[in-house]
Design a protein around this motif. Sequence first.
Motif, PDB file in Angstrom:
ATOM      1  N   LEU A   1       0.904  -1.225   0.062  1.00 16.10           N
ATOM      2  CA  LEU A   1      -0.249   0.159  -0.006  1.00 16.10           C
ATOM      3  C   LEU A   1       0.771   0.558  -0.281  1.00 16.10           C
ATOM      4  CD1 LEU A   1      -2.346   1.083  -0.089  1.00 16.10           C
ATOM      5  CD2 LEU A   1      -2.863   0.657   2.813  1.00 16.10           C
ATOM      6  N   LEU A   2       0.952   1.931  -0.576  1.00 15.56           N
ATOM      7  CA  LEU A   2       1.496   3.223  -0.763  1.00 15.56           C
ATOM      8  C   LEU A   2       0.338   4.502  -0.595  1.00 15.56           C
ATOM      9  CD1 LEU A   2       4.353   5.133  -1.282  1.00 15.56           C
ATOM     10  CD2 LEU A   2       3.085   5.302  -3.736  1.00 15.56           C
ATOM     11  N   LEU A   3       0.558   5.339   0.018  1.00 17.85           N
ATOM     12  CA  LEU A   3      -0.454   6.810   0.553  1.00 17.85           C
ATOM     13  C   LEU A   3       0.341   7.710   0.659  1.00 17.85           C
ATOM     14  CD1 LEU A   3      -2.195   5.147   3.401  1.00 17.85           C
ATOM     15  CD2 LEU A   3      -3.010   4.706   1.825  1.00 17.85           C
TER      16      LEU A   3
ATOM     17  N   TRP B   1      -2.760   3.292  -3.161  1.00 20.38           N
ATOM     18  CA  TRP B   1      -2.797   2.408  -4.804  1.00 20.38           C
ATOM     19  C   TRP B   1      -1.869   1.440  -3.605  1.00 20.38           C
ATOM     20  CZ3 TRP B   1      -1.874   3.827 -10.029  1.00 20.38           C
ATOM     21  CH2 TRP B   1      -1.470   4.887 -10.339  1.00 20.38           C
ATOM     22  N   TYR B   2      -2.763  -0.116  -4.444  1.00 21.57           N
ATOM     23  CA  TYR B   2      -1.803  -1.175  -4.240  1.00 21.57           C
ATOM     24  C   TYR B   2      -1.277  -1.712  -4.876  1.00 21.57           C
ATOM     25  CZ  TYR B   2      -6.462  -2.002  -1.355  1.00 21.57           C
ATOM     26  OH  TYR B   2      -7.652  -1.339  -0.123  1.00 21.57           O
TER      27      TYR B   2
ATOM     28  N   GLY C   1       0.896  -1.513 -10.400  1.00 23.58           N
ATOM     29  CA  GLY C   1       0.167  -0.463  -8.660  1.00 23.58           C
ATOM     30  C   GLY C   1      -1.643  -0.366  -9.460  1.00 23.58           C
ATOM     31  N   GLN C   2      -1.950  -0.739  -8.458  1.00 22.02           N
ATOM     32  CA  GLN C   2      -3.609  -0.384  -8.560  1.00 22.02           C
ATOM     33  C   GLN C   2      -4.028   0.817  -7.909  1.00 22.02           C
ATOM     34  OE1 GLN C   2      -5.921  -2.079 -10.671  1.00 22.02           O
ATOM     35  NE2 GLN C   2      -7.501   0.080 -10.293  1.00 22.02           N
ATOM     36  N   MET C   3      -4.665   1.818  -8.713  1.00 17.64           N
ATOM     37  CA  MET C   3      -5.282   3.003  -7.479  1.00 17.64           C
ATOM     38  C   MET C   3      -6.062   2.548  -7.370  1.00 17.64           C
ATOM     39  SD  MET C   3      -5.525   6.975  -8.721  1.00 17.64           S
ATOM     40  CE  MET C   3      -7.441   7.022 -10.471  1.00 17.64           C
ATOM     41  N   SER C   4      -6.416   2.899  -5.718  1.00 15.04           N
ATOM     42  CA  SER C   4      -7.533   2.697  -5.192  1.00 15.04           C
ATOM     43  C   SER C   4      -8.275   3.862  -5.054  1.00 15.04           C
ATOM     44  CB  SER C   4      -7.036   2.332  -3.685  1.00 15.04           C
ATOM     45  OG  SER C   4      -7.858   2.045  -2.974  1.00 15.04           O
TER      46      SER C   4
ATOM     47  N   HIS D   1       6.111  -1.597 -12.609  1.00 12.46           N
ATOM     48  CA  HIS D   1       6.440  -1.535 -14.407  1.00 12.46           C
ATOM     49  C   HIS D   1       4.919  -1.636 -14.369  1.00 12.46           C
ATOM     50  CE1 HIS D   1       8.833  -4.805 -12.832  1.00 12.46           C
ATOM     51  NE2 HIS D   1       9.419  -4.695 -13.275  1.00 12.46           N
ATOM     52  N   LEU D   2       3.455  -1.531 -13.917  1.00 10.31           N
ATOM     53  CA  LEU D   2       2.412  -1.125 -14.596  1.00 10.31           C
ATOM     54  C   LEU D   2       1.554  -0.776 -13.465  1.00 10.31           C
ATOM     55  CD1 LEU D   2       0.559  -1.668 -17.437  1.00 10.31           C
ATOM     56  CD2 LEU D   2       0.191  -4.062 -16.383  1.00 10.31           C
ATOM     57  N   LEU D   3       1.453   0.549 -14.441  1.00  9.33           N
ATOM     58  CA  LEU D   3      -0.150   1.098 -13.481  1.00  9.33           C
ATOM     59  C   LEU D   3      -1.734   0.609 -13.931  1.00  9.33           C
ATOM     60  CD1 LEU D   3       0.882   4.577 -12.643  1.00  9.33           C
ATOM     61  CD2 LEU D   3       1.263   2.756 -11.583  1.00  9.33           C
TER      62      LEU D   3
END
Length: 159
Positions: A52-54, A78-79, A92-95, A126-128
């Motif tokens: 998790l990135l906030l 982001w997850y 990375g999946q934007m939450s 690598h990929l969002l």
Amino acid sequence: LVSVCEESWLELWPDCRPLMLAHRRELKRDDPRAPLSPDHERICQIEETGGLLLFGARCRHVSWPSSDRGDLIGYIAWYIAPSLETVGLLVGQMSLWYVKPDFRSAGVGIRLWQLSVEELRQKRVHLLHCNYPPELAPFFSRKGKAIGTEIEIWLKEGL
């Protein structure tokens, strides 16, 4: 004075709740079947393992003491996880991405995006994958391959 920096869930949450409620109302996602009730323990576990990135954006008046972090005016979350399809591919999946309406024309959302994406690069993502509301289509159309209101953005070519 607006600052944007990485924050932990426990730092962000107390100030984030009213913004999340406003965000849900704006997106018409205020469904009683899925109330705003985060699983703090699980979120902290995900964060501790690097998943998790906030980033938070805070506004502080110049006359306030420097110890005051300021009022939260926006956030991005982001997850981060390995791809289920490709060995070695980190995704990375934007939450969540929200900025209070009064600050949207001040570039706060762009700063949240830029600083968080730079940190994702540092983490070797690598990929969002991002889902976005239609009004953000002009922004995302310049970033990568869009399919409806979903987009893939490559940060790093190849493994």
